[in-house]
Write a protein that holds these residues in place. Structure first.
Motif, PDB file in Angstrom:
ATOM      1  N   ALA A 149       0.831  -1.205   0.000  1.00 52.06           N
ATOM      2  CA  ALA A 149       0.000   0.000   0.000  1.00 52.06           C
ATOM      3  C   ALA A 149       0.865   1.254   0.000  1.00 52.06           C
ATOM      4  O   ALA A 149       0.562   2.238  -0.688  1.00 52.06           O
ATOM      5  N   LYS A 150       1.978   1.219   0.760  1.00 49.68           N
ATOM      6  CA  LYS A 150       2.882   2.381   0.778  1.00 49.68           C
ATOM      7  C   LYS A 150       3.498   2.608  -0.591  1.00 49.68           C
ATOM      8  O   LYS A 150       3.592   3.749  -1.069  1.00 49.68           O
ATOM      9  N   VAL A 151       3.940   1.521  -1.235  1.00 47.27           N
ATOM     10  CA  VAL A 151       4.537   1.658  -2.566  1.00 47.27           C
ATOM     11  C   VAL A 151       3.508   2.198  -3.553  1.00 47.27           C
ATOM     12  O   VAL A 151       3.801   3.081  -4.376  1.00 47.27           O
ATOM     13  N   HIS A 152       2.270   1.678  -3.470  1.00 48.19           N
ATOM     14  CA  HIS A 152       1.213   2.150  -4.364  1.00 48.19           C
ATOM     15  C   HIS A 152       0.934   3.629  -4.154  1.00 48.19           C
ATOM     16  O   HIS A 152       0.835   4.413  -5.117  1.00 48.19           O
ATOM     17  N   ASP A 153       0.809   4.042  -2.901  1.00 52.42           N
ATOM     18  CA  ASP A 153       0.541   5.460  -2.612  1.00 52.42           C
ATOM     19  C   ASP A 153       1.683   6.334  -3.104  1.00 52.42           C
ATOM     20  O   ASP A 153       1.460   7.446  -3.616  1.00 52.42           O
ATOM     21  N   SER A 154       2.934   5.855  -2.943  1.00 53.06           N
ATOM     22  CA  SER A 154       4.080   6.633  -3.404  1.00 53.06           C
ATOM     23  C   SER A 154       4.061   6.804  -4.915  1.00 53.06           C
ATOM     24  O   SER A 154       4.315   7.902  -5.441  1.00 53.06           O
ATOM     25  N   LEU A 155       3.741   5.723  -5.620  1.00 50.99           N
ATOM     26  CA  LEU A 155       3.685   5.799  -7.084  1.00 50.99           C
ATOM     27  C   LEU A 155       2.558   6.725  -7.540  1.00 50.99           C
ATOM     28  O   LEU A 155       2.732   7.513  -8.479  1.00 50.99           O
ATOM     29  N   VAL A 156       1.408   6.633  -6.879  1.00 51.24           N
ATOM     30  CA  VAL A 156       0.293   7.510  -7.234  1.00 51.24           C
ATOM     31  C   VAL A 156       0.668   8.971  -7.021  1.00 51.24           C
ATOM     32  O   VAL A 156       0.374   9.841  -7.853  1.00 51.24           O
TER      33      VAL A 156
ATOM     34  N   ARG B  17       3.675  10.245  -7.075  1.00 52.09           N
ATOM     35  CA  ARG B  17       4.655  10.642  -8.095  1.00 52.09           C
ATOM     36  C   ARG B  17       3.976  10.924  -9.423  1.00 52.09           C
ATOM     37  O   ARG B  17       4.335  11.880 -10.128  1.00 52.09           O
ATOM     38  N   VAL B  18       2.995  10.097  -9.769  1.00 56.02           N
ATOM     39  CA  VAL B  18       2.280  10.326 -11.026  1.00 56.02           C
ATOM     40  C   VAL B  18       1.512  11.642 -10.984  1.00 56.02           C
ATOM     41  O   VAL B  18       1.524  12.425 -11.952  1.00 56.02           O
ATOM     42  N   ARG B  19       0.857  11.911  -9.852  1.00 60.28           N
ATOM     43  CA  ARG B  19       0.103  13.165  -9.748  1.00 60.28           C
ATOM     44  C   ARG B  19       1.029  14.373  -9.786  1.00 60.28           C
ATOM     45  O   ARG B  19       0.709  15.400 -10.397  1.00 60.28           O
ATOM     46  N   THR B  20       2.185  14.247  -9.151  1.00 59.53           N
ATOM     47  CA  THR B  20       3.157  15.348  -9.195  1.00 59.53           C
ATOM     48  C   THR B  20       3.640  15.589 -10.616  1.00 59.53           C
ATOM     49  O   THR B  20       3.757  16.736 -11.072  1.00 59.53           O
ATOM     50  N   ALA B  21       3.920  14.494 -11.335  1.00 60.97           N
ATOM     51  CA  ALA B  21       4.376  14.628 -12.721  1.00 60.97           C
ATOM     52  C   ALA B  21       3.282  15.243 -13.595  1.00 60.97           C
ATOM     53  O   ALA B  21       3.571  16.084 -14.465  1.00 60.97           O
ATOM     54  N   GLU B  22       2.022  14.849 -13.358  1.00 58.37           N
ATOM     55  CA  GLU B  22       0.925  15.419 -14.131  1.00 58.37           C
ATOM     56  C   GLU B  22       0.780  16.915 -13.852  1.00 58.37           C
ATOM     57  O   GLU B  22       0.538  17.710 -14.766  1.00 58.37           O
ATOM     58  N   THR B  23       0.915  17.296 -12.582  1.00 57.29           N
ATOM     59  CA  THR B  23       0.832  18.718 -12.237  1.00 57.29           C
ATOM     60  C   THR B  23       1.968  19.504 -12.897  1.00 57.29           C
ATOM     61  O   THR B  23       1.753  20.604 -13.436  1.00 57.29           O
ATOM     62  N   THR B  24       3.171  18.935 -12.860  1.00 53.85           N
ATOM     63  CA  THR B  24       4.311  19.600 -13.500  1.00 53.85           C
ATOM     64  C   THR B  24       4.100  19.734 -14.995  1.00 53.85           C
ATOM     65  O   THR B  24       4.365  20.795 -15.588  1.00 53.85           O
ATOM     66  N   THR B  25       3.612  18.669 -15.619  1.00 54.48           N
ATOM     67  CA  THR B  25       3.364  18.708 -17.063  1.00 54.48           C
ATOM     68  C   THR B  25       2.309  19.744 -17.410  1.00 54.48           C
ATOM     69  O   THR B  25       2.441  20.492 -18.389  1.00 54.48           O
ATOM     70  N   SER B  26       1.239  19.799 -16.594  1.00 55.72           N
ATOM     71  CA  SER B  26       0.192  20.789 -16.843  1.00 55.72           C
ATOM     72  C   SER B  26       0.740  22.210 -16.726  1.00 55.72           C
ATOM     73  O   SER B  26       0.421  23.082 -17.539  1.00 55.72           O
ATOM     74  N   GLY B  27       1.586  22.433 -15.699  1.00 58.40           N
ATOM     75  CA  GLY B  27       2.179  23.757 -15.549  1.00 58.40           C
ATOM     76  C   GLY B  27       3.079  24.123 -16.711  1.00 58.40           C
ATOM     77  O   GLY B  27       3.055  25.264 -17.207  1.00 58.40           O
ATOM     78  N   LEU B  28       3.886  23.167 -17.170  1.00 60.47           N
ATOM     79  CA  LEU B  28       4.771  23.426 -18.309  1.00 60.47           C
ATOM     80  C   LEU B  28       3.979  23.689 -19.586  1.00 60.47           C
ATOM     81  O   LEU B  28       4.363  24.530 -20.407  1.00 60.47           O
ATOM     82  N   THR B  29       2.860  22.977 -19.736  1.00 65.87           N
ATOM     83  CA  THR B  29       2.018  23.208 -20.914  1.00 65.87           C
ATOM     84  C   THR B  29       1.449  24.621 -20.902  1.00 65.87           C
ATOM     85  O   THR B  29       1.394  25.306 -21.929  1.00 65.87           O
TER      86      THR B  29
END
Length: 287
Positions: A75-82, A84-96
């Motif tokens: 569960a910890k690994v899953h939450d960490s991956l989720v 990271r994905v949300r952070t990457a999506e936020t960064t991508t949205s900001g860069l766009t």
């Protein structure tokens, strides 16, 4: 030789049909009753039952512990991956957003630098940027949606879907499905297309890698939304009458995939990333 059966054998056949019970069981039961042991429990019957229940409970408890021992860590690994994905999506949205703002500033600076005399050149430049997918656009068009079935399904055996690779992970929809819809929309007169928000350019690639569909090296997931800007009525009619739409309507009925399309009065497509050419040189350019 006489084939007459004896009365005893005939009676045995009649008894077998009318009373199939084995006489030996009844005789054994009568002997137990006569000996006074019928229905008597031995002293070790209850302890044996209790020990058996304890053993079964112990085995079930061990199995439960072994199954759930790694659950917190997973569960910890899953939450960490989720996260990271949300952070990457936020960064991508900001860069766009930054890219769109900078493109608008560049356009303004170009207009100011070229002046009114170069208005035709600027229009030509903007048109070429639009055709290349490097300019954010909006307009009416058609939206097509494809999605995997709600539950797990086996790979499809419908025409064009029978040669799944081992990496497809049992998915019904793979890269070939997205490409077929995109190519059909281009053929129907679309002027600009995006897949899950990723704008397609002349160098865009839609491929399957591992267990994921990539559009220009960006991973996309079901549901797959293909937006196409163009004449809505023309796109809708042509796509509805195409073999591509017929194929996915068949898959929707046979395999339960999600498939729908409809006209949209306004679609907003972001600018795509167009890599600079490395080998192609415009005709007439200085060498």
């Amino acid at each position: 030789m006489s084939d007459r059966r004896s009365p005893s054998s005939t009676q045995q056949l009649v008894d077998l049909v009318l009373d199939p019970r084995d006489r030996g069981y009844e005789a054994a039961a009568q002997r137990k009753v006569a000996a006074g042991t019928a229905g008597v429990r031995r002293w070790y019957d209850r302890p044996a039952v209790a020990i058996g229940c304890l053993v079964i409970g112990f085995v079930l408890a061990v199995a439960w512990v072994q199954t759930h021992r790694g659950a917190p860590q997973e569960a910890k690994v899953h939450d960490s991956l989720v996260q990271r994905v949300r952070t990457a999506e936020t960064t991508t949205s900001g860069l766009t957003g930054d890219e769109a703002r900078l493109n608008a500033e560049v356009s303004g600076l170009q207009q100011a630098a070229l002046g009114p005399a170069a208005a035709s050149l600027l229009r030509e430049l903007n048109r070429n940027r639009l055709l290349a997918g490097a300019e954010a656009v909006y307009g009416p068009g058609l939206e097509v949606r494809l999605s995997e079935p709600a539950g797990e399904s086996e790979p499809s055996t419908a025409p064009g879907h029978g040669d799944r690779t081992p990496e497809s992970g049992g998915h019904i929809l793979i890269d070939r499905d997205i490409r077929s819809v995109v190519n059909e929309l281009w053929a129907d007169g679309a002027e600009a297309i995006s897949v899950n928000g990723i704008r397609l350019t002349p160098t865009s690639a839609i491929r399957f890698a591992g267990d994921a569909i990539l559009v220009d090296y960006e991973q996309i997931a079901s549901p797959y939304v293909i937006d196409a800007i163009g004449a809505p009525d023309r796109l809708d009619t042509a796509f509805a009458n195409s073999a591509v739409a017929s194929r996915y309507q068949t898959l929707a009925g046979a395999k339960g995939i999600g498939f729908s399309f409809g006209e949209k009065p306004r679609l907003q497509l972001a600018a795509g990333v167009v890599p600079p050419p490395q080998y192609a040189t415009p005709t007439g350019a200085a060498r």
